[in-house]
Scaffold this motif. Structure first.
Motif, mmCIF file in Angstrom:
data_model
loop_
_atom_site.group_PDB
_atom_site.id
_atom_site.type_symbol
_atom_site.label_atom_id
_atom_site.label_comp_id
_atom_site.label_asym_id
_atom_site.label_seq_id
_atom_site.Cartn_x
_atom_site.Cartn_y
_atom_site.Cartn_z
ATOM 1 N N ARG A 71 12.939 -14.990 29.458
ATOM 2 C CA ARG A 71 12.687 -16.337 29.944
ATOM 3 C C ARG A 71 13.552 -16.622 31.163
ATOM 4 N N THR A 72 13.180 -17.655 31.895
ATOM 5 C CA THR A 72 13.924 -18.064 33.082
ATOM 6 C C THR A 72 14.496 -19.458 32.856
ATOM 7 N N LEU A 73 15.812 -19.581 33.055
ATOM 8 C CA LEU A 73 16.490 -20.872 32.912
ATOM 9 C C LEU A 73 16.199 -21.742 34.133
ATOM 10 N N PRO A 74 16.426 -23.059 34.051
ATOM 11 C CA PRO A 74 16.164 -23.954 35.186
ATOM 12 C C PRO A 74 16.905 -23.553 36.468
ATOM 13 N N ASP A 75 18.068 -22.893 36.340
ATOM 14 C CA ASP A 75 18.805 -22.484 37.545
ATOM 15 C C ASP A 75 18.314 -21.157 38.119
ATOM 16 N N GLY A 76 17.247 -20.575 37.522
ATOM 17 C CA GLY A 76 16.690 -19.325 38.012
ATOM 18 C C GLY A 76 17.229 -18.085 37.322
ATOM 19 N N THR A 77 18.206 -18.223 36.442
ATOM 20 C CA THR A 77 18.749 -17.082 35.710
ATOM 21 C C THR A 77 17.701 -16.540 34.748
ATOM 22 N N VAL A 78 17.454 -15.245 34.788
ATOM 23 C CA VAL A 78 16.535 -14.591 33.861
ATOM 24 C C VAL A 78 17.351 -14.111 32.661
ATOM 25 N N VAL A 79 16.860 -14.432 31.454
ATOM 26 C CA VAL A 79 17.561 -14.065 30.226
ATOM 27 C C VAL A 79 16.635 -13.233 29.350
ATOM 28 N N ALA A 80 17.090 -12.045 28.975
ATOM 29 C CA ALA A 80 16.399 -11.208 28.001
ATOM 30 C C ALA A 80 17.117 -11.408 26.670
ATOM 31 N N GLU A 81 16.386 -11.847 25.639
ATOM 32 C CA GLU A 81 16.971 -12.116 24.330
ATOM 33 C C GLU A 81 16.289 -11.254 23.277
#
Length: 175
Positions: A71-81
């Motif tokens: 997913r992509t956070l509002p600040d543009g950081t991509v997070v793989a969980e």
């Protein structure tokens, strides 16, 4: 102390293997999450009995589920969980043929995140700005002679953007 060091090394290897196995970002563009399950999976291997150095042939029957989401956070950081849970029963027979046979239950849980992961063309995580992983393992068993065994492990590791690693490993054991 050597056993703890080996287990910490195994934890780091496990985390690296899990991060390497995460699906490629391009494969998840249309599907932000995947869940895989397995039921009545049978595995047989040789390992030492918890809290000892005695080799046993262990057969497990287990169920499990693994979930992965990109997913992509509002600040543009991509997070793989990811999370992984496996639970089941086991039978452990001494390799030497001497000693009690154990039966019991086990549960494994693992979960973590990688921030701004970089994927290879094959879908392996090559690097990440930072990542975190927590792992637990519990096994309980009863021997054919009435003896019991118990082990619970909790481990956590995180790596910040500068590459500094923080970790802890706690192993409670009774045989």
């Amino acid at each position: 102390m050597v056993r703890t060091h080996v287990r910490r090394s195994l934890l780091v290897a496990l985390v690296a293997a899990i991060l390497t196995a995460l699906p490629a970002a391009s494969a998840l563009a249309a599907n932000p999450g995947t869940t895989s399950t397995f039921h009545n999976q049978v595995d047989t291997f040789v390992d030492v009995l918890p809290c000892t150095d005695i080799p046993y042939r262990i057969t497990t029957v287990s169920n499990g589920v693994e979930h992965f989401q990109l997913r992509t956070l509002p600040d543009g950081t991509v997070v793989a969980e990811f999370t992984f849970t496996q639970t089941g029963t086991f039978t452990a027979v001494p390799v030497s043929g001497v000693g009690p046979t154990y039966t019991g239950t086990f549960t494994v849980w693992d979960g973590g995140m990688a921030f701004n992961p970089v994927f290879s063309d094959e879908g392996e995580v090559l690097s990440a700005d930072k990542w975190v992983d927590t792992f637990t393992f519990t096994v309980r068993g009863t021997g054919s002679d009435g003896s019991s065994l118990f082990e619970h492990t909790t481990a956590h590791i995180n790596v910040n953007p500068l590459g500094a690693t923080n970790e802890f490993f706690k192993d409670s054991c009774a045989a």
